[in-house]
Design a protein around this motif. Structure first.
Motif, PDB file in Angstrom:
ATOM      1  N   GLY A  72       9.126   6.753   4.564  1.00 14.19           N
ATOM      2  CA  GLY A  72      10.228   7.414   5.241  1.00 14.19           C
ATOM      3  C   GLY A  72      10.189   8.912   5.039  1.00 14.19           C
ATOM      4  N   ALA A  73      11.380   9.539   5.184  1.00 16.66           N
ATOM      5  CA  ALA A  73      11.464  11.000   5.127  1.00 16.66           C
ATOM      6  C   ALA A  73      11.068  11.550   3.760  1.00 16.66           C
ATOM      7  CB  ALA A  73      12.894  11.432   5.480  1.00 16.66           C
ATOM      8  N   GLN A  74      11.444  10.862   2.705  1.00 18.78           N
ATOM      9  CA  GLN A  74      11.118  11.361   1.363  1.00 18.78           C
ATOM     10  C   GLN A  74       9.614  11.340   1.113  1.00 18.78           C
ATOM     11  OE1 GLN A  74      12.305   9.049  -2.198  1.00 18.78           O
ATOM     12  NE2 GLN A  74      13.533  10.821  -2.767  1.00 18.78           N
ATOM     13  N   THR A  75       8.962  10.254   1.540  1.00 21.20           N
ATOM     14  CA  THR A  75       7.502  10.163   1.388  1.00 21.20           C
ATOM     15  C   THR A  75       6.807  11.218   2.256  1.00 21.20           C
ATOM     16  OG1 THR A  75       7.679   7.797   0.928  1.00 21.20           O
ATOM     17  CG2 THR A  75       5.515   8.622   1.578  1.00 21.20           C
ATOM     18  N   ARG A  76       7.357  11.432   3.453  1.00 22.41           N
ATOM     19  CA  ARG A  76       6.750  12.449   4.330  1.00 22.41           C
ATOM     20  C   ARG A  76       6.861  13.849   3.712  1.00 22.41           C
ATOM     21  NH1 ARG A  76       3.741  15.130   6.024  1.00 22.41           N
ATOM     22  NH2 ARG A  76       3.468  16.035   8.095  1.00 22.41           N
ATOM     23  N   GLU A  77       7.969  14.138   3.080  1.00 21.83           N
ATOM     24  CA  GLU A  77       8.143  15.436   2.447  1.00 21.83           C
ATOM     25  C   GLU A  77       7.133  15.627   1.316  1.00 21.83           C
ATOM     26  OE1 GLU A  77       9.406  19.187   1.837  1.00 21.83           O
ATOM     27  OE2 GLU A  77       9.907  17.861   3.519  1.00 21.83           O
ATOM     28  N   ALA A  78       6.884  14.556   0.552  1.00 23.21           N
ATOM     29  CA  ALA A  78       5.884  14.634  -0.519  1.00 23.21           C
ATOM     30  C   ALA A  78       4.494  14.868   0.071  1.00 23.21           C
ATOM     31  CB  ALA A  78       5.902  13.357  -1.349  1.00 23.21           C
ATOM     32  N   ALA A 100       0.832  -1.199   0.000  1.00 21.28           N
ATOM     33  CA  ALA A 100       0.000   0.000   0.000  1.00 21.28           C
ATOM     34  C   ALA A 100       0.872   1.257   0.000  1.00 21.28           C
ATOM     35  CB  ALA A 100      -0.927  -0.006   1.216  1.00 21.28           C
ATOM     36  N   VAL A 101       1.995   1.218   0.709  1.00 23.74           N
ATOM     37  CA  VAL A 101       2.916   2.360   0.708  1.00 23.74           C
ATOM     38  C   VAL A 101       3.544   2.534  -0.672  1.00 23.74           C
ATOM     39  CG1 VAL A 101       5.016   3.338   1.715  1.00 23.74           C
ATOM     40  CG2 VAL A 101       3.383   2.123   3.173  1.00 23.74           C
ATOM     41  N   SER A 102       3.899   1.425  -1.324  1.00 18.04           N
ATOM     42  CA  SER A 102       4.435   1.511  -2.688  1.00 18.04           C
ATOM     43  C   SER A 102       3.419   2.145  -3.628  1.00 18.04           C
ATOM     44  CB  SER A 102       4.809   0.110  -3.199  1.00 18.04           C
ATOM     45  OG  SER A 102       5.858  -0.440  -2.434  1.00 18.04           O
ATOM     46  N   ALA A 103       2.150   1.748  -3.495  1.00 18.41           N
ATOM     47  CA  ALA A 103       1.102   2.346  -4.332  1.00 18.41           C
ATOM     48  C   ALA A 103       0.968   3.836  -4.038  1.00 18.41           C
ATOM     49  CB  ALA A 103      -0.228   1.633  -4.087  1.00 18.41           C
ATOM     50  N   LEU A 104       1.035   4.199  -2.750  1.00 14.77           N
ATOM     51  CA  LEU A 104       0.962   5.611  -2.378  1.00 14.77           C
ATOM     52  C   LEU A 104       2.102   6.389  -3.035  1.00 14.77           C
ATOM     53  CD1 LEU A 104      -0.017   8.014  -0.630  1.00 14.77           C
ATOM     54  CD2 LEU A 104       1.481   7.133   1.198  1.00 14.77           C
ATOM     55  N   GLN A 105       3.297   5.842  -3.007  1.00 14.90           N
ATOM     56  CA  GLN A 105       4.451   6.515  -3.614  1.00 14.90           C
ATOM     57  C   GLN A 105       4.265   6.684  -5.122  1.00 14.90           C
ATOM     58  OE1 GLN A 105       7.283   3.708  -2.033  1.00 14.90           O
ATOM     59  NE2 GLN A 105       7.820   5.024  -0.286  1.00 14.90           N
ATOM     60  N   CYS A 106       3.677   5.683  -5.761  1.00 12.52           N
ATOM     61  CA  CYS A 106       3.383   5.786  -7.197  1.00 12.52           C
ATOM     62  C   CYS A 106       2.387   6.917  -7.467  1.00 12.52           C
ATOM     63  CB  CYS A 106       2.825   4.474  -7.727  1.00 12.52           C
ATOM     64  SG  CYS A 106       4.001   3.099  -7.712  1.00 12.52           S
ATOM     65  N   PHE A 107       1.337   6.980  -6.650  1.00 12.40           N
ATOM     66  CA  PHE A 107       0.325   8.019  -6.844  1.00 12.40           C
ATOM     67  C   PHE A 107       0.905   9.421  -6.591  1.00 12.40           C
ATOM     68  CE2 PHE A 107      -2.876   4.541  -5.689  1.00 12.40           C
ATOM     69  CZ  PHE A 107      -3.311   4.384  -7.001  1.00 12.40           C
ATOM     70  N   LEU A 108       1.803   9.533  -5.630  1.00 10.42           N
ATOM     71  CA  LEU A 108       2.436  10.819  -5.358  1.00 10.42           C
ATOM     72  C   LEU A 108       3.244  11.291  -6.574  1.00 10.42           C
ATOM     73  CD1 LEU A 108       3.617  10.224  -1.676  1.00 10.42           C
ATOM     74  CD2 LEU A 108       1.907  11.893  -2.423  1.00 10.42           C
ATOM     75  N   ASN A 109       3.919  10.366  -7.216  1.00 10.43           N
ATOM     76  CA  ASN A 109       4.663  10.716  -8.435  1.00 10.43           C
ATOM     77  C   ASN A 109       3.717  11.055  -9.581  1.00 10.43           C
ATOM     78  OD1 ASN A 109       7.265  10.401  -7.345  1.00 10.43           O
ATOM     79  ND2 ASN A 109       7.264   8.204  -7.732  1.00 10.43           N
ATOM     80  N   ASP A 110       2.627  10.297  -9.696  1.00 10.80           N
ATOM     81  CA  ASP A 110       1.648  10.553 -10.766  1.00 10.80           C
ATOM     82  C   ASP A 110       1.089  11.970 -10.672  1.00 10.80           C
ATOM     83  OD1 ASP A 110       2.003   7.947 -11.592  1.00 10.80           O
ATOM     84  OD2 ASP A 110       0.142   7.194 -10.682  1.00 10.80           O
TER      85      ASP A 110
END
Length: 256
Positions: A147-153, A124-134
């Protein structure tokens, strides 16, 4: 008149003849005199020939030096180096802007979109990271770790809220819907539509609480879930995803 002795007595010789004889004797004496030795300066000077000999056959006489012609050579054709048998291709380095190369391809469709927060891990976190990039909230490396990079996004996502985030860093149903829907355009979607935009709509409706198959086809099932979403948010239940429905989705509205 000069007298010349002879065998019979003296004979008178004319003076002019005697002078000529005397002159001839003087010239003979001069020609038989010893040659004069040249001085040191004269002996060291090179002899100068009075005549110029022709150059040897086949040798051109020296003349004025002509400028050498400029010759432009054709450019060399570069040769392609022969790869060595031991040469190995470098392993491509994954970057955050190419999320499909990190931790496998993005699996955006999840059975459910659970609540995640800093420290969460998994698909689910991987999917979230994909959606953040999209949605251009990244770049985020897709590693399945919040982690920190995902939190910054997520901070960039929270900056779009009208007010402060109720629970900073926490991704609940509303945040899921907002992030997933942000990559959608403004095209109106209705029954019969197909393609990636419909897939994104179906994922957002699933994250909003609807039960729906993600297949990229806007069929009767998708229409019913859209109507349910419209009813929950008190707008016309026409089953068409127009401007008002898209606005609610991109704002993080849910079914309830």
């Amino acid at each position: 008149m000069t007298q010349v002795a002879s065998g019979r007595g003296r004979r008178r010789v004319p003076a002019s003849l005697a002078a000529a004889v005397a002159l001839g004797l003087g010239l003979t004496a001069c020609s038989t005199a010893a040659p004069t030795t040249p001085t040191a300066a004269e002996s060291s000077a090179p002899a100068v020939s009075e005549t110029t000999s022709d150059p040897p056959t086949g040798t051109a006489a020296p003349g004025p030096t002509a400028p050498l012609p400029t010759v432009t050579a054709d450019p060399l054709t570069p040769t392609k180096p022969t790869p060595s048998a031991t040469t190995t291709k470098p392993t491509p380095t994954a970057t955050a802007t190419d999320p499909g190369t990190v931790a496998g391809a993005c699996e955006r469709t999840q059975p459910a979109y659970p609540v995640v927060s800093p420290g969460s891990k998994g698909p689910a976190v991987s999917a979230l990271q994909c959606f953040l990039n999209d949605a251009d909230f990244g770049p985020v490396a897709v590693d399945g770790v919040y982690g920190a990079q995902t939190r910054e996004a997520l901070r960039r996502v929270e900056a779009t809220f009208e007010g402060p985030a109720p629970k900073p860093g926490r991704v609940d149903a509303g945040v899921w819907v907002l992030i997933i829907s942000r990559s959608m355009g403004s095209e109106t979607l209705k029954q019969g539509a197909k393609g990636p935009e419909v897939e994104t709509l179906q994922r957002a409706l699933r994250a909003a609480g609807g039960t729906i198959t993600v297949d990229g086809t806007f069929g009767p099932e998708t229409k019913k879930v859209v109507q349910r979403f419209q009813d929950a948010n008190r707008i016309g239940e026409d089953g068409v995803v127009g401007d008002e429905t898209l606005f609610l989705l991109k704002s993080g509205a849910t079914i309830g």
